[in-house]
Design an enzyme around this catalytic site. Structure first.
Site, PDB file in Angstrom:
ATOM      1  CE  LYS A   1     -12.216  -2.341   0.567  1.00  0.00           C
ATOM      2  NZ  LYS A   1     -12.801  -3.246   1.457  1.00  0.00           N
TER       3      LYS A   1
ATOM      4  CE  LYS B   1      -4.604  -1.907   1.361  1.00  0.00           C
ATOM      5  NZ  LYS B   1      -5.563  -1.651   2.086  1.00  0.00           N
TER       6      LYS B   1
ATOM      7  CE  LYS C   1      -6.258  -7.967  -1.484  1.00  0.00           C
ATOM      8  NZ  LYS C   1      -6.914  -8.021  -0.161  1.00  0.00           N
TER       9      LYS C   1
HETATM   10  P1  ATP Z   1      -8.370  -3.763  -0.640  1.00  0.00           P
HETATM   11  O1  ATP Z   1      -9.069  -4.087  -1.795  1.00  0.00           O
HETATM   12  O2  ATP Z   1      -8.538  -2.037  -0.475  1.00  0.00           O
HETATM   13  O3  ATP Z   1      -6.899  -4.142  -0.387  1.00  0.00           O
HETATM   14  P2  ATP Z   1      -9.894  -5.574   0.602  1.00  0.00           P
HETATM   15  O4  ATP Z   1     -10.873  -5.823  -0.514  1.00  0.00           O
HETATM   16  O5  ATP Z   1      -8.698  -6.484   0.826  1.00  0.00           O
HETATM   17  O6  ATP Z   1      -9.197  -4.178   0.750  1.00  0.00           O
HETATM   18  P3  ATP Z   1     -10.439  -5.462   3.293  1.00  0.00           P
HETATM   19  O7  ATP Z   1     -11.280  -4.926   4.081  1.00  0.00           O
HETATM   20  O8  ATP Z   1      -8.873  -5.188   3.665  1.00  0.00           O
HETATM   21  O9  ATP Z   1     -10.836  -5.572   1.828  1.00  0.00           O
HETATM   22  O10 ATP Z   1     -10.665  -7.241   3.827  1.00  0.00           O
HETATM   23  C1  ATP Z   1     -11.828  -7.780   4.392  1.00  0.00           C
HETATM   24  C2  ATP Z   1     -11.757  -9.285   4.386  1.00  0.00           C
HETATM   25  O11 ATP Z   1     -12.102  -9.897   3.122  1.00  0.00           O
HETATM   26  C3  ATP Z   1     -10.530  -9.921   4.857  1.00  0.00           C
HETATM   27  O12 ATP Z   1     -10.723 -10.806   5.740  1.00  0.00           O
HETATM   28  C4  ATP Z   1      -9.525 -10.235   3.772  1.00  0.00           C
HETATM   29  O13 ATP Z   1      -8.578 -11.281   3.973  1.00  0.00           O
HETATM   30  C5  ATP Z   1     -10.864 -10.652   2.801  1.00  0.00           C
HETATM   31  N1  ATP Z   1     -10.611 -10.336   1.439  1.00  0.00           N
HETATM   32  C6  ATP Z   1     -10.194  -9.299   0.857  1.00  0.00           C
HETATM   33  N2  ATP Z   1      -9.903  -9.681  -0.467  1.00  0.00           N
HETATM   34  C7  ATP Z   1     -10.156 -10.999  -0.830  1.00  0.00           C
HETATM   35  C8  ATP Z   1     -10.226 -11.943  -1.892  1.00  0.00           C
HETATM   36  N3  ATP Z   1      -9.562 -11.313  -3.047  1.00  0.00           N
HETATM   37  N4  ATP Z   1     -10.093 -13.159  -1.728  1.00  0.00           N
HETATM   38  C9  ATP Z   1     -10.592 -13.771  -0.341  1.00  0.00           C
HETATM   39  N5  ATP Z   1     -10.661 -13.035   0.550  1.00  0.00           N
HETATM   40  C10 ATP Z   1     -10.486 -11.781   0.432  1.00  0.00           C
END
Ligand code: ATP
Ligand code: LTN
Length: 329
Positions: free
Chosen positions: A198, A112, A195
């Protein structure tokens, strides 16, 4: 006693990766454990810039989605992190047993802060894992259900708990990460090597839980595929493997069964069926979400009640921690 704690940042749309990686297993777990706590981690969200109006909306939206997904507020505690001062307070205390080197090795910070530069990244972003450790340790958590990307942070929480315990005497329960293999990492539709996220550049990376049928179908149509035309998972076919995983997760059928269904069929047929499967999986959740978000008073009441129940546990832990360290009068 089994106690779980987890959270999601209200920093934008919730996508299918969040849902399948985190929320889906929370719903299953809540009835198997002694205590389940699900937090909207707004103090984490402000480690990167947020618009105040949007943040306010997103906090309620994430909470409504927890409920729409099936988190039951009579069984589980749902609350908003910033309504409990204990989180920031314990994070400060844990900062004093955390090493700069440990935080410098956190891959999420490295990723980040690269988007800007380390020089301009906020201290909050650097300290993010310590606040997360505080979240977890305040509630005597035994297991933390998260996606694979959060494993390193949960391990830091373990290390800090053990370090504190050996310095000041037995205080914290040492938590374990709880990661479901099948949905640990849902990949981006536009790039199956990253991955689903968002904060990725393009909205084509993710399917939002609240996307309408047309948007879902368009995004799946535009999802990248691999060379060849077989609907078969494999390490040399990351794109189709990811789509098969999603199909499997939303239908509760195995990848092997789905592969068999699509033998001899083409990507077009497969993508159409996948869109239908995702839409029918999400539409009851969306319907419930609409009801909940339109009853703001009811929603805020659930969150206030959750905050009160969380406070009963968190304040007890903090009193104990301060006592051990010798803080206060
Ligand atoms: P960003 O996209 O900004 O990195 P994020 O989508 O990872 O954020 P978070 O709020 O950081 O969202 O994560 C919330 C939960 O969702 C965490 O438990 C994270 O491990 C899970 N998660 C996020 N992205 C994935 C993914 N692509 N596959 C599986 N689990 C995910
Ligand atoms: N960092 C987590 C969100 C989070 C969390 C927590 C998860 C904050 N505090 C405590 C589990 C337990 C993320 O998903 N990005």
């Amino acid at each position: 006693m089994k106690k779980i704690f987890s959270g999601i940042q209200p920093s934008g749309v919730i996508h299918l990766g969040n849902y399948l990686g985190a929320i889906k297993q929370w719903v299953e777990l809540q009835s198997q454990v002694d205590e389940a706590i699900f937090c909207v981690v707004d103090l984490h969200a402000i480690t990167v810039p947020q618009d105040p109006e949007a943040l306010k909306r997103n906090i309620l939206s994430v909470a409504a989605l927890y409920l729409a997904a099936g988190i039951n507020p009579e069984k589980s505690i749902i609350f908003v992190q910033s309504t409990r001062p204990e989180h920031a307070e314990l994070a400060w205390i844990l900062n004093t047993v955390t090493k700069m080197g440990e935080l410098s090795r956190m891959t999420q910070f490295k990723d980040k802060s690269q988007k800007e530069t380390v020089e301009s990244a906020s201290v909050g972003l650097f300290d993010y894992p310590v606040l997360m450790a505080a979240d977890i340790l305040l509630y005597n958590t035994t297991a933390v259900p998260v996606g694979d990307d959060q494993k390193q942070h949960v391990e830091l929480a373990r290390d800090l708990a053990m370090r504190f315990n050996s310095k000041y005497g037995d205080t914290f329960v040492v938590p374990e990460p709880l990661i479901r293999k099948e949905s640990a990492r849902i990949m981006g539709l536009d790039d199956p090597t990253k991955k689903m996220s968002k904060s990725a550049g393009s909205s084509l990376s993710y399917l939002a839980v609240l996307d309408d049928a047309e948007t879902i179908s368009n995004k799946i149509k535009r999802a990248v595929t691999d060379s060849g035309n077989e609907i078969k998972a494999g390490s040399d076919k990351p794109a189709i493997t990811n789509l098969l995983n999603i199909f499997s997760e939303v239908t509760d059928r195995s990848v092997v069964e789905i592969e068999a269904d699509f033998e001899g069929k083409n990507y077009g047929d497969f993508k159409n069926s996948l869109s239908e499967a995702v839409v029918s999986y999400l539409s009851p959740i969306q319907k419930k979400y609409d009801e909940i978000i339109n009853d703001e008073t009811g929603l805020k009441k659930i969150l206030a009640d959750g905050s009160r129940r969380a406070g009963e546990i968190a304040s007890g832990t903090l009193v104990n921690v301060k006592e051990k360290i010798g803080l206060g009068l």
